[in-house]
Scaffold this motif. Sequence first.
Motif, PDB file in Angstrom:
ATOM      1  N   THR A 170      73.361  97.904  18.912  1.00 22.54           N
ATOM      2  CA  THR A 170      71.922  97.090  18.554  1.00 22.54           C
ATOM      3  C   THR A 170      70.805  97.883  18.922  1.00 22.54           C
ATOM      4  O   THR A 170      70.121  98.256  18.016  1.00 22.54           O
ATOM      5  CB  THR A 170      72.029  95.465  19.223  1.00 22.54           C
ATOM      6  OG1 THR A 170      73.144  95.041  18.614  1.00 22.54           O
ATOM      7  CG2 THR A 170      70.925  94.883  18.446  1.00 22.54           C
ATOM      8  N   LEU A 171      70.758  98.235  20.237  1.00 22.70           N
ATOM      9  CA  LEU A 171      69.593  98.878  20.702  1.00 22.70           C
ATOM     10  C   LEU A 171      69.540 100.474  20.336  1.00 22.70           C
ATOM     11  O   LEU A 171      68.395 101.234  20.253  1.00 22.70           O
ATOM     12  CB  LEU A 171      69.486  98.938  21.930  1.00 22.70           C
ATOM     13  CG  LEU A 171      69.376  97.333  22.650  1.00 22.70           C
ATOM     14  CD1 LEU A 171      69.186  97.388  24.265  1.00 22.70           C
ATOM     15  CD2 LEU A 171      67.987  96.831  22.180  1.00 22.70           C
ATOM     16  N   SER A 172      70.676 100.964  19.826  1.00 20.32           N
ATOM     17  CA  SER A 172      70.579 102.488  19.289  1.00 20.32           C
ATOM     18  C   SER A 172      70.156 102.533  17.945  1.00 20.32           C
ATOM     19  O   SER A 172      70.234 103.609  17.209  1.00 20.32           O
ATOM     20  CB  SER A 172      72.070 102.984  19.718  1.00 20.32           C
ATOM     21  OG  SER A 172      73.181 102.376  18.662  1.00 20.32           O
ATOM     22  N   CYS A 173      70.162 101.285  17.112  1.00 23.87           N
ATOM     23  CA  CYS A 173      69.865 101.342  15.941  1.00 23.87           C
ATOM     24  C   CYS A 173      68.313 102.203  15.698  1.00 23.87           C
ATOM     25  O   CYS A 173      67.283 102.363  16.129  1.00 23.87           O
ATOM     26  CB  CYS A 173      69.278 100.031  15.333  1.00 23.87           C
ATOM     27  SG  CYS A 173      68.472  99.469  13.938  1.00 23.87           S
ATOM     28  N   ARG A 184      58.774 105.896  27.384  1.00 24.77           N
ATOM     29  CA  ARG A 184      60.092 105.633  28.246  1.00 24.77           C
ATOM     30  C   ARG A 184      61.228 104.731  27.482  1.00 24.77           C
ATOM     31  O   ARG A 184      62.150 105.439  27.494  1.00 24.77           O
ATOM     32  CB  ARG A 184      59.558 104.782  29.236  1.00 24.77           C
ATOM     33  CG  ARG A 184      60.699 104.757  30.534  1.00 24.77           C
ATOM     34  CD  ARG A 184      61.203 105.819  31.068  1.00 24.77           C
ATOM     35  NE  ARG A 184      60.253 106.467  31.927  1.00 24.77           N
ATOM     36  CZ  ARG A 184      59.969 106.394  33.104  1.00 24.77           C
ATOM     37  NH1 ARG A 184      60.797 105.489  33.661  1.00 24.77           N
ATOM     38  NH2 ARG A 184      59.134 107.081  33.890  1.00 24.77           N
ATOM     39  N   LEU A 185      60.681 103.709  26.692  1.00 21.41           N
ATOM     40  CA  LEU A 185      61.853 103.025  26.083  1.00 21.41           C
ATOM     41  C   LEU A 185      62.257 103.815  24.820  1.00 21.41           C
ATOM     42  O   LEU A 185      63.426 103.791  24.622  1.00 21.41           O
ATOM     43  CB  LEU A 185      61.007 101.698  25.315  1.00 21.41           C
ATOM     44  CG  LEU A 185      60.751 100.718  26.588  1.00 21.41           C
ATOM     45  CD1 LEU A 185      59.779  99.615  25.865  1.00 21.41           C
ATOM     46  CD2 LEU A 185      61.837 100.113  27.172  1.00 21.41           C
ATOM     47  N   ARG A 187      68.410 108.315  23.534  1.00 25.43           N
ATOM     48  CA  ARG A 187      69.529 108.787  23.901  1.00 25.43           C
ATOM     49  C   ARG A 187      70.746 108.033  23.272  1.00 25.43           C
ATOM     50  O   ARG A 187      71.837 108.412  22.896  1.00 25.43           O
ATOM     51  CB  ARG A 187      69.718 108.748  25.344  1.00 25.43           C
ATOM     52  CG  ARG A 187      69.030 109.830  26.015  1.00 25.43           C
ATOM     53  CD  ARG A 187      69.268 110.139  27.576  1.00 25.43           C
ATOM     54  NE  ARG A 187      68.529 108.928  28.365  1.00 25.43           N
ATOM     55  CZ  ARG A 187      67.458 109.143  29.012  1.00 25.43           C
ATOM     56  NH1 ARG A 187      66.601 110.227  28.598  1.00 25.43           N
ATOM     57  NH2 ARG A 187      66.900 108.372  29.570  1.00 25.43           N
ATOM     58  N   LEU A 188      70.630 106.437  23.195  1.00 26.64           N
ATOM     59  CA  LEU A 188      71.711 105.652  22.703  1.00 26.64           C
ATOM     60  C   LEU A 188      71.957 106.183  20.946  1.00 26.64           C
ATOM     61  O   LEU A 188      72.935 106.049  20.586  1.00 26.64           O
ATOM     62  CB  LEU A 188      71.153 104.085  22.901  1.00 26.64           C
ATOM     63  CG  LEU A 188      71.288 103.610  24.050  1.00 26.64           C
ATOM     64  CD1 LEU A 188      70.945 102.099  24.125  1.00 26.64           C
ATOM     65  CD2 LEU A 188      72.868 103.476  24.417  1.00 26.64           C
ATOM     66  N   ASN A 189      70.766 106.285  20.632  1.00 24.24           N
ATOM     67  CA  ASN A 189      70.762 106.584  19.162  1.00 24.24           C
ATOM     68  C   ASN A 189      71.407 107.698  18.777  1.00 24.24           C
ATOM     69  O   ASN A 189      72.174 107.688  17.691  1.00 24.24           O
ATOM     70  CB  ASN A 189      69.095 106.734  18.577  1.00 24.24           C
ATOM     71  CG  ASN A 189      69.079 107.182  17.200  1.00 24.24           C
ATOM     72  OD1 ASN A 189      68.797 108.187  16.719  1.00 24.24           O
ATOM     73  ND2 ASN A 189      69.185 105.805  16.597  1.00 24.24           N
ATOM     74  N   ALA A 190      71.577 108.813  19.704  1.00 26.91           N
ATOM     75  CA  ALA A 190      72.299 109.954  19.248  1.00 26.91           C
ATOM     76  C   ALA A 190      73.731 109.553  19.321  1.00 26.91           C
ATOM     77  O   ALA A 190      74.647 110.405  19.022  1.00 26.91           O
ATOM     78  CB  ALA A 190      72.246 111.102  20.421  1.00 26.91           C
ATOM     79  N   ARG A 191      74.294 108.514  20.112  1.00 24.89           N
ATOM     80  CA  ARG A 191      75.623 108.130  19.893  1.00 24.89           C
ATOM     81  C   ARG A 191      75.868 106.905  19.076  1.00 24.89           C
ATOM     82  O   ARG A 191      76.754 106.181  18.982  1.00 24.89           O
ATOM     83  CB  ARG A 191      76.052 107.686  21.157  1.00 24.89           C
ATOM     84  CG  ARG A 191      75.768 108.727  22.531  1.00 24.89           C
ATOM     85  CD  ARG A 191      77.057 109.496  22.656  1.00 24.89           C
ATOM     86  NE  ARG A 191      77.180 110.540  23.492  1.00 24.89           N
ATOM     87  CZ  ARG A 191      76.562 111.750  23.362  1.00 24.89           C
ATOM     88  NH1 ARG A 191      76.280 111.906  21.902  1.00 24.89           N
ATOM     89  NH2 ARG A 191      76.493 112.595  24.205  1.00 24.89           N
ATOM     90  N   HIS A 192      74.987 106.685  17.900  1.00 25.32           N
ATOM     91  CA  HIS A 192      74.975 105.708  17.016  1.00 25.32           C
ATOM     92  C   HIS A 192      76.193 105.507  16.494  1.00 25.32           C
ATOM     93  O   HIS A 192      76.806 104.502  16.311  1.00 25.32           O
ATOM     94  CB  HIS A 192      73.922 105.535  16.220  1.00 25.32           C
ATOM     95  CG  HIS A 192      73.486 104.144  15.567  1.00 25.32           C
ATOM     96  ND1 HIS A 192      73.337 103.225  16.265  1.00 25.32           N
ATOM     97  CD2 HIS A 192      73.738 103.827  14.244  1.00 25.32           C
ATOM     98  CE1 HIS A 192      73.067 102.179  15.235  1.00 25.32           C
ATOM     99  NE2 HIS A 192      73.393 102.707  14.101  1.00 25.32           N
TER     100      HIS A 192
END
Length: 284
Positions: free
Chosen positions: A215-218, A240-241, A247-252
């Motif tokens: 959800t947060l990598s959206c 920062r956020l 970083r999460l988005n790169a693994r979406h």
Amino acid sequence: MATGTDRPPPGTDDTAAARRGRGGVHGPARATIAASHLRTDRWWLAPAATAAGLLAFVVYSTWRAFANGDYYAAPYVSPFYSPCLAENCAPMRGGPNWELFGSWWGLSPALLILIFPLGFRLTCYYYRKAYYRGFWASPPACAVAEPHGKYTGETRFPLILQNIHRYFFYAALPVAGILTYDTVLTFRDASYAWGHMGLGTLVFLVNIVLIWAYTLSCHSCRHIVGGRLKHFSRHPVRYRLWGWVGRLNARHMQLAWASLLSVALADFYVYLLAVGAFDDPRFF
Ligand code: FES
């Protein structure tokens, strides 16, 4: 190297293709190449595997959504049925069971809630690419011409509705919050006493971590957090956020698949417990 001046002038074979109503790679401004692609690798493997994986999930989730049973085995409630919004829900002590829909609702309560996570995934940027390629061959893969005569992208109905993804993201946040609450409740035992951890608790913990990570990598989340800023230096918290979400988005893509699998596994685990296939192994 081909240049703009190398393009065939009007009146050549390419314009004839355009007259036949063909666009995209067959349009008048594109080189005439008879082969549909020049790739020599097994490019079809990825879209075929994607289609098979998505189809398997659709078949499984449809069966479970319409089953209207075997979705609660204390203290676990299937993520497909939470929050339970209808009067005909199985009694779930302490769980999110809000009877917003009265006795007139006779269908499976899962249908009331699945629309939100389903809409979130259906309009997800990654899934769009995946099912456009897997099911519609539009295009089948990079550098492989699509078989369709014309291409309008997402500029027209119904695909223009994909733009509401951001709103599904907002809806996905409370759903993830409720699934987090459900996960906390798995630290109770079958008699609702706190201080329990079973294999199901572990299954739910893994699932909720993956659900939040997905959800947060959206992409919408990334834009909401860090988009439309002129100066990151003036917004250090958002910067920062944005970095974390980036970083999460790169693994979406990986998170999309992992969370899809984990939510199905969590549901299946509850199903197995509910039908009495085995007892939940307990760690403490
Ligand atoms: S882009 Fe995939 S969930 Fe938003």
